[in-house]
Design a protein around this motif. Structure first.
Motif, mmCIF file in Angstrom:
data_model
loop_
_atom_site.group_PDB
_atom_site.id
_atom_site.type_symbol
_atom_site.label_atom_id
_atom_site.label_comp_id
_atom_site.label_asym_id
_atom_site.label_seq_id
_atom_site.Cartn_x
_atom_site.Cartn_y
_atom_site.Cartn_z
ATOM 1 N N UNK A 71 -0.658 7.410 -6.447
ATOM 2 C CA UNK A 71 0.369 7.741 -7.445
ATOM 3 C C UNK A 71 1.351 8.741 -6.844
ATOM 4 N N UNK A 72 2.309 8.232 -6.096
ATOM 5 C CA UNK A 72 3.316 9.067 -5.441
ATOM 6 C C UNK A 72 4.654 8.845 -6.135
ATOM 7 N N UNK A 111 -0.344 2.650 2.185
ATOM 8 C CA UNK A 111 -1.685 2.451 2.724
ATOM 9 C C UNK A 111 -2.135 3.603 3.610
ATOM 10 N N UNK A 112 -1.253 4.579 3.845
ATOM 11 C CA UNK A 112 -1.570 5.704 4.734
ATOM 12 C C UNK A 112 -2.219 6.848 3.977
ATOM 13 N N UNK A 113 -2.959 6.537 2.910
ATOM 14 C CA UNK A 113 -3.704 7.528 2.144
ATOM 15 C C UNK A 113 -5.179 7.127 2.140
ATOM 16 N N UNK A 117 7.571 4.846 1.450
ATOM 17 C CA UNK A 117 8.214 6.013 0.849
ATOM 18 C C UNK A 117 9.077 6.672 1.912
ATOM 19 N N UNK A 118 10.243 7.146 1.527
ATOM 20 C CA UNK A 118 11.105 7.902 2.417
ATOM 21 C C UNK A 118 10.868 9.386 2.161
ATOM 22 N N UNK A 119 10.600 10.105 3.242
ATOM 23 C CA UNK A 119 10.196 11.506 3.119
ATOM 24 C C UNK A 119 11.136 12.380 3.934
#
Length: 260
Positions: A144-145, A132-134, A117-119
């Motif tokens: 669910x992002x 996987x960083x959750x 994801x780009x934040x």
């Protein structure tokens, strides 16, 4: 005057004598390891490690002479418990946030590319966030992002040579309050100086607001604040007080809170 300034920059001044005073880029701060030592330079040997680790914060850079100031602002010092160590940093009115490893920030998901994801974290470039960083995330159980979601996480990688990388878990794999922020609430931006003030232990501003209304608050080191109260009116009142308290004295703030 210019020649005197060059001499002072070359010789350096004791850091403890400059705490609370204005420092300029190029100033050299000497940090004696012990008051009874003849050396005025920073010692990083085994003896210094036993006395406590000295942390070099934002606005300062280590050098052979001690610490070199890289930003204009007020020098701050936080002593460490148990003697020795502590931290020095420069409190400056910087507007642009520069990612720092370990900082907890509030980001906005702008895109999804493959498994990343780009934040948007308010820096010069977007940060990456792996699915996987959750906490509890696997290849089968993905979080669910969605694009537009608010993320509260910390920087795992942050330096000038690599793309910033966010994670929403700590070293133990626990969320520890990080992850997706709820849809309700209000997001706004303040100065980095106000964020540091609000994150200080036993902040009077937060304590006074907690007596006014019950609310949820998320503070990001990148200057973003997320607030949610029971009603929209209460949320907006808290937002307005937080935005104005940076330029108010403690007495003026109490007078404003007494109106509600």
């Amino acid at each position: 005057i210019a020649e005197r300034a060059r001499v002072m920059a070359a010789r350096g001044v004791p850091a403890e004598a400059c705490v609370g005073q204005l420092v300029l880029p190029g100033d050299v701060l000497l940090l004696p390891a012990h008051p009874d030592e003849d050396s005025e330079r920073l010692r990083l040997g085994a003896g210094a490690a036993r006395r406590g680790r000295l942390l070099c914060g934002p606005g300062l850079r280590r050098s052979d002479a001690g610490l070199v100031v890289t930003k204009c602002g007020l020098l701050r010092h936080r002593p460490a418990g148990g003697g020795g160590g502590g931290a020095f940093w420069v409190d400056s009115q910087q507007k642009r946030y520069v990612p720092v490893k370990g900082d907890h920030v509030i980001g906005i998901v702008t895109a999804k590319t493959g498994d990343l994801f780009k934040v948007d974290v308010g820096g010069s470039e977007l940060a990456s966030l792996s699915y996987l960083a959750f906490e509890g995330a696997t290849k089968r159980n993905r979080p669910n992002v969605q694009v537009g979601d608010l993320i509260y996480g910390q920087f795992l990688v942050a330096n000038k040579d690599m793309e910033p990388e966010l994670v929403c878990i700590d070293s133990s794999g626990r969320a520890s309050g990080m992850g997706i922020i709820g849809e309700d609430g209000f997001l706004f931006k303040v100065s980095l100086g106000l964020i540091r003030k609000l994150l200080a232990p036993k902040c009077e501003i937060i304590q006074e607001l907690s007596q006014l209304y019950p609310f949820e608050l998320v503070l990001g080191m990148n200057g973003r604040i997320w607030v949610k109260a029971k009603t929209v009116q209460q949320t907006l009142i808290i937002v307005n007080i937080l935005e104005a308290c940076e330029y108010m004295t403690a007495e003026q703030r109490k007078q404003a809170l007494s109106l509600f």
